[in-house]
Design a protein around this motif. Sequence first.
Motif, PDB file in Angstrom:
ATOM      1  N   LEU A 176      66.221 -25.613  37.381  1.00 49.90           N
ATOM      2  CA  LEU A 176      65.977 -25.161  38.746  1.00 49.90           C
ATOM      3  C   LEU A 176      64.467 -25.090  38.945  1.00 49.90           C
ATOM      4  O   LEU A 176      63.773 -24.427  38.178  1.00 49.90           O
ATOM      5  CB  LEU A 176      66.594 -23.779  38.980  1.00 49.90           C
ATOM      6  CG  LEU A 176      68.036 -23.565  38.526  1.00 49.90           C
ATOM      7  CD1 LEU A 176      68.469 -22.127  38.820  1.00 49.90           C
ATOM      8  CD2 LEU A 176      68.969 -24.554  39.204  1.00 49.90           C
ATOM      9  N   SER A 178      61.362 -23.942  41.203  1.00 49.59           N
ATOM     10  CA  SER A 178      60.929 -23.072  42.295  1.00 49.59           C
ATOM     11  C   SER A 178      59.559 -23.505  42.788  1.00 49.59           C
ATOM     12  O   SER A 178      58.612 -23.590  42.001  1.00 49.59           O
ATOM     13  CB  SER A 178      60.868 -21.615  41.809  1.00 49.59           C
ATOM     14  OG  SER A 178      60.229 -20.795  42.763  1.00 49.59           O
ATOM     15  N   ILE A 197      64.434 -24.693  44.549  1.00 46.80           N
ATOM     16  CA  ILE A 197      64.559 -23.346  45.116  1.00 46.80           C
ATOM     17  C   ILE A 197      63.269 -22.982  45.836  1.00 46.80           C
ATOM     18  O   ILE A 197      62.181 -23.150  45.280  1.00 46.80           O
ATOM     19  CB  ILE A 197      64.844 -22.311  44.008  1.00 46.80           C
ATOM     20  CG1 ILE A 197      66.183 -22.614  43.324  1.00 46.80           C
ATOM     21  CG2 ILE A 197      64.838 -20.902  44.566  1.00 46.80           C
ATOM     22  CD1 ILE A 197      66.492 -21.666  42.182  1.00 46.80           C
TER      23      ILE A 197
END
Length: 327
Positions: A176, A178, A197
């Motif tokens: 993931l 960010s 994200i």
Amino acid sequence: MAFRAILADRTDGAITASVTTVENDILRDGDVTVAVEWSNVNYKDAIAFVSPQIIQTFPLIPGIDFAGRVEHSSDPRFVAGDKVVATGWGLSQTHHGGFAQRAQVKADWLVKLPDPLSTRDAMAIGTAGFTAMLSVLALEDGGIVPQRGDILVTGASGGVGSIAIAILSELGYHVLASTGKASEAEYLRRLGASEIIDRETISSEDKPLGPDRWAGAIDTVGSRTLANVLAQTKYRGVVTACGFVGGFDLPATVMPFIMRNVTLAGIDSVNAPQVVRERAWQRLATDLDLEKLALAVTEIGLEEVLGVAGAMRAGKSRGRSIVDVNR
């Protein structure tokens, strides 16, 4: 013998720096002389040009990294022609660094580059990639394997974040990423990120314990972001702290550590022991896809370093800027 370098000095409290020609006798203590081929610009380098907290003695050649070939060594571990890399230690703080065509350092500060890495590859990796690998090793040493769940990388489009994503995806992790830069989403996916994200969803949270979302994380931001990353880490998860672009503070509680047995692992790339450095560089030689690394790299010359450093301080940089010191 004279050579070109960026030389930083301080006058009336203000730091000035420019590309100039310096004499060989400017070089300080060290048993190995290296013909530098490549360096790179890190966030710490960018800060050094404006903050009195990095460079501790003037005048000094900045640059916390360099890679090149040994010219002369009085230490039997190195011979002329060896490909070597130096990251951290006293470079750009108390010892002349990598923004130059020549360097002289202690043999203990050098690592022989493993095949198939070139000196250019080494600086495309640099302290950022070395730090990323130290973080990956900390996750592994904490028992975080791909089957445990997602891995979050904050500050994903920066140097550490970009290379961390490339390494993790190569090892089979679901990553993931960010970021606050929506325009970088495709770039991050090409590096290997599975999901993007918005950093605001992490930095704006304010709960001592949130939903358990990831098995581990590599955080380059610090402050509120790190606190919220910890609060959303799964049971017996591992979070590495290796940056502070968001601040030095950590407004967290002990809840993640006590209720979920989360481990917070600090990552120091400056004074890492030699055995750790050699382990990390060996893993970088096998676990980093150099084609992915190329996506994150821009080549510049010495004259362009100050401009790139300014863009980095303004948060307008991406990936890695490597410096051909002979250009």
